[in-house]
Design a protein around this motif. Structure first.
Motif, PDB file in Angstrom:
ATOM      1  N   PRO A  93       0.704  -1.216  -0.021  1.00  0.00           N
ATOM      2  CA  PRO A  93      -0.202  -0.111   0.094  1.00  0.00           C
ATOM      3  C   PRO A  93       0.827   1.271  -0.005  1.00  0.00           C
ATOM      4  N   LYS A  94       2.003   1.300   0.563  1.00  0.00           N
ATOM      5  CA  LYS A  94       2.919   2.489   0.774  1.00  0.00           C
ATOM      6  C   LYS A  94       3.289   2.812  -0.593  1.00  0.00           C
ATOM      7  N   GLU A  95       3.853   1.910  -1.192  1.00  0.00           N
ATOM      8  CA  GLU A  95       4.420   1.796  -2.543  1.00  0.00           C
ATOM      9  C   GLU A  95       3.198   2.463  -3.679  1.00  0.00           C
ATOM     10  N   MET A  96       2.114   1.860  -3.476  1.00  0.00           N
ATOM     11  CA  MET A  96       1.154   2.352  -4.339  1.00  0.00           C
ATOM     12  C   MET A  96       0.598   3.781  -4.208  1.00  0.00           C
ATOM     13  N   ARG A  97       0.779   4.171  -2.933  1.00  0.00           N
ATOM     14  CA  ARG A  97       0.392   5.624  -2.674  1.00  0.00           C
ATOM     15  C   ARG A  97       1.583   6.590  -3.339  1.00  0.00           C
ATOM     16  N   LYS A  98       2.784   6.228  -3.141  1.00  0.00           N
ATOM     17  CA  LYS A  98       4.000   6.702  -3.619  1.00  0.00           C
ATOM     18  C   LYS A  98       3.835   6.845  -5.286  1.00  0.00           C
ATOM     19  N   LEU A  99       3.525   5.827  -5.892  1.00  0.00           N
ATOM     20  CA  LEU A  99       3.251   5.856  -7.263  1.00  0.00           C
ATOM     21  C   LEU A  99       2.198   6.619  -7.683  1.00  0.00           C
ATOM     22  N   ARG A 100       1.171   6.804  -7.102  1.00  0.00           N
ATOM     23  CA  ARG A 100      -0.102   7.677  -7.355  1.00  0.00           C
ATOM     24  C   ARG A 100       0.371   9.202  -7.257  1.00  0.00           C
ATOM     25  N   ALA A 101       0.971   9.393  -6.256  1.00  0.00           N
ATOM     26  CA  ALA A 101       1.635  10.789  -5.867  1.00  0.00           C
ATOM     27  C   ALA A 101       2.301  11.072  -7.216  1.00  0.00           C
ATOM     28  N   ARG A 110       2.434   9.936 -10.214  1.00  0.00           N
ATOM     29  CA  ARG A 110       1.661  10.293 -11.456  1.00  0.00           C
ATOM     30  C   ARG A 110       1.017  11.513 -11.310  1.00  0.00           C
ATOM     31  N   ALA A 111       0.504  11.963 -10.106  1.00  0.00           N
ATOM     32  CA  ALA A 111      -0.388  13.137  -9.812  1.00  0.00           C
ATOM     33  C   ALA A 111       0.632  14.372 -10.040  1.00  0.00           C
ATOM     34  N   GLN A 112       1.985  14.321  -9.759  1.00  0.00           N
ATOM     35  CA  GLN A 112       2.869  15.311  -9.946  1.00  0.00           C
ATOM     36  C   GLN A 112       3.162  15.397 -11.510  1.00  0.00           C
ATOM     37  N   GLN A 113       3.379  14.253 -12.133  1.00  0.00           N
ATOM     38  CA  GLN A 113       3.569  14.282 -13.635  1.00  0.00           C
ATOM     39  C   GLN A 113       2.222  15.337 -14.485  1.00  0.00           C
ATOM     40  N   VAL A 114       1.117  14.877 -14.104  1.00  0.00           N
ATOM     41  CA  VAL A 114       0.114  15.335 -14.619  1.00  0.00           C
ATOM     42  C   VAL A 114      -0.224  16.979 -14.183  1.00  0.00           C
ATOM     43  N   ASN A 115       0.075  17.267 -13.161  1.00  0.00           N
ATOM     44  CA  ASN A 115       0.204  18.801 -12.667  1.00  0.00           C
ATOM     45  C   ASN A 115       1.151  19.589 -13.366  1.00  0.00           C
ATOM     46  N   LYS A 116       2.162  18.891 -13.731  1.00  0.00           N
ATOM     47  CA  LYS A 116       3.399  19.521 -14.517  1.00  0.00           C
ATOM     48  C   LYS A 116       3.042  19.743 -15.924  1.00  0.00           C
ATOM     49  N   SER A 117       2.022  18.991 -16.417  1.00  0.00           N
ATOM     50  CA  SER A 117       1.919  18.988 -17.895  1.00  0.00           C
ATOM     51  C   SER A 117       0.890  20.095 -18.173  1.00  0.00           C
TER      52      SER A 117
END
Length: 99
Positions: free
Chosen positions: A82-90, A92-99
């Protein structure tokens, strides 16, 4: 002679769930109750001596003694940390916000 108590043993997959009600002698451990329940006939992948378990959603040990009315829950192994999945989602969210 040991008194018998009523318990339940449950296990579920996304497509199949089983709840078994049974009577066991007082002093029965969680591991022994799982064996007595016969749930392994429904789910051969369960290894009672290695199962991760809980009573009413509270993690417990296989050596713990069951009490009248307990519901033993056998938990499936986690597919992903679960910790790794939260990290991956975070990330991805940063990548989307940078676009």
């Amino acid at each position: 002679m040991n008194e018998l108590i009523d318990i339940e043993v449950v296990y579920g997959l996304p497509h199949k769930q089983v709840l078994l009600s049974l009577k066991v002698p007082t002093g029965t451990t969680i591991e022994h109750a799982i064996k007595l329940s016969g749930i392994v006939k429904h789910f051969p992948e369960i290894i009672p001596s290695e199962a991760t378990v809980g009573i009413f959603s509270k993690p417990d040990k296989l050596e713990s003694t069951v009490k009248q009315g307990d519901r033993i829950e056998i938990y499936r192994p986690l597919i992903a940390d679960p910790k790794e999945m939260r990290k991956l989602r975070a990330e991805r969210a940063q990548q989307v916000n940078k676009s």
